[in-house]
Design a protein around this motif. Structure first.
Motif, short mmCIF file in Angstrom:
data_model
loop_
_atom_site.label_atom_id
_atom_site.label_comp_id
_atom_site.label_asym_id
_atom_site.label_seq_id
_atom_site.Cartn_x
_atom_site.Cartn_y
_atom_site.Cartn_z
N PHE A 67 3.64 0.53 2.54
CA PHE A 67 3.16 -0.11 3.81
C PHE A 67 3.08 -1.51 3.30
O PHE A 67 2.32 -1.57 2.21
CB PHE A 67 2.06 0.31 4.36
CG PHE A 67 2.14 1.67 4.95
CD1 PHE A 67 3.05 2.17 6.33
CD2 PHE A 67 1.98 2.77 4.37
CE1 PHE A 67 3.14 3.44 6.60
CE2 PHE A 67 1.86 3.99 4.79
CZ PHE A 67 2.56 4.13 6.03
N CYS A 68 3.10 -2.41 3.94
CA CYS A 68 2.94 -4.07 3.51
C CYS A 68 1.61 -4.64 4.03
O CYS A 68 1.11 -5.55 3.32
CB CYS A 68 3.87 -4.86 4.43
SG CYS A 68 3.93 -5.14 5.84
N GLU A 69 0.97 -3.67 4.54
CA GLU A 69 -0.37 -4.21 5.19
C GLU A 69 -1.34 -2.91 5.43
O GLU A 69 -0.79 -1.56 5.39
CB GLU A 69 -0.30 -4.90 6.29
CG GLU A 69 0.01 -4.20 7.38
CD GLU A 69 0.27 -5.07 8.90
OE1 GLU A 69 0.32 -4.65 9.98
OE2 GLU A 69 0.41 -6.49 8.61
N HIS A 70 -2.64 -2.89 5.49
CA HIS A 70 -3.51 -1.84 5.55
C HIS A 70 -3.34 -0.91 6.83
O HIS A 70 -3.17 -1.71 7.97
CB HIS A 70 -4.93 -1.96 5.39
CG HIS A 70 -5.76 -1.08 5.35
ND1 HIS A 70 -6.52 -0.57 6.50
CD2 HIS A 70 -6.45 -0.29 4.49
CE1 HIS A 70 -7.30 0.60 6.22
NE2 HIS A 70 -7.23 0.81 4.95
N HIS A 71 -3.28 0.35 6.81
CA HIS A 71 -3.02 1.03 7.98
C HIS A 71 -4.20 2.20 8.25
O HIS A 71 -4.60 2.70 6.94
CB HIS A 71 -1.91 1.63 8.23
CG HIS A 71 -0.79 0.92 8.63
ND1 HIS A 71 -0.29 0.58 9.89
CD2 HIS A 71 -0.07 0.12 7.64
CE1 HIS A 71 0.72 -0.37 9.73
NE2 HIS A 71 0.83 -0.51 8.53
N SER A 78 2.08 6.44 9.24
CA SER A 78 3.06 7.13 10.05
C SER A 78 4.04 8.03 9.70
O SER A 78 4.81 8.64 10.66
CB SER A 78 3.67 5.64 10.64
OG SER A 78 4.37 5.20 9.50
N THR A 79 3.97 8.45 8.38
CA THR A 79 5.12 9.42 8.01
C THR A 79 4.50 10.88 7.99
O THR A 79 5.10 11.44 8.76
CB THR A 79 5.49 8.98 6.90
OG1 THR A 79 6.04 7.69 6.71
CG2 THR A 79 6.46 10.01 6.07
N CYS A 80 3.28 10.92 7.41
CA CYS A 80 2.77 12.35 7.27
C CYS A 80 1.55 12.42 8.31
O CYS A 80 1.05 13.67 8.22
CB CYS A 80 2.38 12.72 5.77
SG CYS A 80 1.11 11.51 5.22
N GLY A 81 0.99 11.49 8.78
CA GLY A 81 -0.39 11.59 9.78
C GLY A 81 -1.38 11.65 8.88
O GLY A 81 -2.75 11.88 9.42
N PRO A 83 11.84 9.68 -0.29
CA PRO A 83 11.01 9.94 0.70
C PRO A 83 11.60 11.16 1.46
O PRO A 83 12.50 11.64 1.59
CB PRO A 83 11.22 8.59 1.64
CG PRO A 83 11.80 7.86 0.45
CD PRO A 83 12.76 8.62 -0.50
N ASP A 84 10.52 11.82 2.34
CA ASP A 84 10.70 12.68 3.14
C ASP A 84 11.23 12.82 4.47
O ASP A 84 11.56 13.51 5.06
CB ASP A 84 9.43 13.69 3.29
CG ASP A 84 9.09 14.38 1.77
OD1 ASP A 84 9.97 14.41 1.04
OD2 ASP A 84 7.72 14.31 1.55
N SER A 85 11.38 11.49 4.86
CA SER A 85 11.71 11.20 6.38
C SER A 85 12.32 9.55 6.28
O SER A 85 12.23 8.85 5.05
CB SER A 85 10.49 10.79 7.37
OG SER A 85 9.55 9.91 6.83
N TYR A 139 1.03 -1.23 0.13
CA TYR A 139 -0.02 0.03 0.00
C TYR A 139 0.75 1.26 0.07
O TYR A 139 1.79 1.19 0.73
CB TYR A 139 -0.96 0.18 1.25
CG TYR A 139 -1.83 -1.17 1.26
CD1 TYR A 139 -3.21 -1.01 0.83
CD2 TYR A 139 -1.62 -2.08 1.89
CE1 TYR A 139 -4.21 -2.05 0.54
CE2 TYR A 139 -2.40 -3.43 1.91
CZ TYR A 139 -3.71 -3.20 1.27
OH TYR A 139 -4.67 -4.25 1.47
N VAL A 140 0.46 2.17 -0.93
CA VAL A 140 1.16 3.30 -1.03
C VAL A 140 0.48 4.68 -0.37
O VAL A 140 -0.67 4.91 -0.96
CB VAL A 140 1.72 3.83 -2.40
CG1 VAL A 140 2.49 4.80 -2.52
CG2 VAL A 140 2.66 2.52 -2.83
N CYS A 141 1.06 5.52 0.35
CA CYS A 141 0.23 6.70 0.74
C CYS A 141 0.12 7.67 -0.44
O CYS A 141 1.16 7.95 -1.02
CB CYS A 141 1.02 7.34 2.14
SG CYS A 141 0.19 8.94 2.56
N SER A 142 -1.20 8.25 -0.64
CA SER A 142 -1.36 8.99 -1.77
C SER A 142 -0.56 10.42 -1.41
O SER A 142 -0.55 11.13 -2.31
CB SER A 142 -2.83 9.10 -2.25
OG SER A 142 -3.45 9.47 -1.12
N VAL A 143 -0.28 10.68 -0.38
CA VAL A 143 -0.03 12.07 0.15
C VAL A 143 1.62 12.27 0.03
O VAL A 143 2.36 13.07 -0.69
CB VAL A 143 -0.39 12.45 1.61
CG1 VAL A 143 0.12 13.68 1.92
CG2 VAL A 143 -2.03 12.39 1.39
#
Length: 300
Positions: free
Chosen positions: A265-269, A273-276, A298-300, A256-260
């Motif tokens: 991530f390997c599973e759904h959250h 945890s990076t940008c909130g 990546p930013d962090s 899973y990839v955060c669109s922001v």
């Protein structure tokens, strides 16, 4: 400070920053001893310095717990010219002493840590950062300077927990137009080094036998950037673009990839945890192939 594009380079003068893997956990499980490996490396450094008297070599040791500057030919050569000392033993005498001290300190740090199931990887992210800092300092010294490049001599496996830091260094080198060459001497190839060489326009090679390591180093990695346009060098084949998830630090094929912020991530959250960012089903690229996503630092 002048921009990278306005820098003036000497065509055949190189600044080679060599990242040397000294991880004792790796060398204790290989058929080739570290002393044999080091003899090839020292001969290679001597050959690079012999190709042009203006060439510069910087050696950074990459241990399991730490990394440090070991050798700078610009400082050593100036000292030798004043004292009249010449030759390979004089040039690399201080290198061997500092390298031995570094390995001893690194082994002491390993003993202080608790034994766990982490991969016995070396601190590649730290040595890449130090190499880029040194090159940036050279950039600020003036407009005319040698053409910088980084060569990673790595044998330890990749550390998934270093994925973000390594990728940040790779994209920083790309922005500075500094190629990262890589010579992987381990049993399994390195996805980090493959991506580093591919993204920055460097050369990646994994020799099958270490007996002829000096030959590989001189024929592939001793050529300066100007000469590379005239010679046939190994081409990237089957680059491993897999990423490491930000939650468990595991190498994954699907995730899973955060669109922001593009965190992986390997599973759904429910929350990044990076940008909130709070995830809804529509905000997740579910079951996306990570290697097919647009590559971004990546930013962090």
């Amino acid at each position: 400070m002048a921009t990278v594009a306005s820098k003036l380079y000497s065509d055949d003068v190189s600044l080679l920053v060599l990242l040397l893997d000294t991880n004792p956990l790796f060398w204790s499980n290989t058929s080739t001893t570290f002393s044999q490996f080091l003899s090839h490396v020292l001969a290679f450094l001597n050959a690079v310095l012999g190709l042009n008297q203006l060439n510069r070599v910087v050696l950074i040791a990459t241990g399991y717990c730490s990394c440090d500057y070991i050798y700078d030919s610009s400082l050593t050569l100036s000292g030798n010219s004043e004292s009249g000392r010449t030759g390979m033993p004089a040039l690399f005498g201080s290198l061997l002493e500092k390298l031995e001290d570094f390995i001893v300190k690194d082994e002491e740090l390993i003993k202080e840590q608790e034994h766990d199931e982490r991969i016995a990887s070396s601190l590649l992210s730290g040595s890449l950062s130090m190499a880029l800092c040194y090159i940036q300092r050279v950039f600020r010294s003036g407009h005319l300077h040698p053409q910088p490049r980084i060569l990673c001599l790595q044998g330890s496996p990749d550390g998934p927990e270093q994925y973000v830091a390594v990728m940040n260094s790779i994209f920083s080198a790309q922005r500075l137009m500094v190629p990262i060459d890589s010579c992987y001497i381990g049993t399994q190839n390195s996805a980090f080094l493959q991506q580093a060489s591919y993204i920055t326009g460097g050369v990646h090679h994994a020799p099958k036998q270490l007996d002829g390591l000096f030959q590989f180093l001189t024929t592939i990695f001793a050529t300066d950037l100007h000469t590379r346009s005239f010679v046939q060098l190994p081409k990237p084949v089957g680059v491993d673009f897999r990423a490491s998830c930000f939650c468990h630090k595991k190498t994954i094929d699907m995730g899973y990839v955060c669109s922001v912020c593009l965190s992986i991530f390997c599973e759904h959250h429910k929350k990044c945890s990076t940008c909130g960012s709070v995830f809804g089903q529509s905000k997740l690229d579910g079951a996306s192939t990570v290697s097919d996503k647009k590559r971004k630092a990546p930013d962090s």
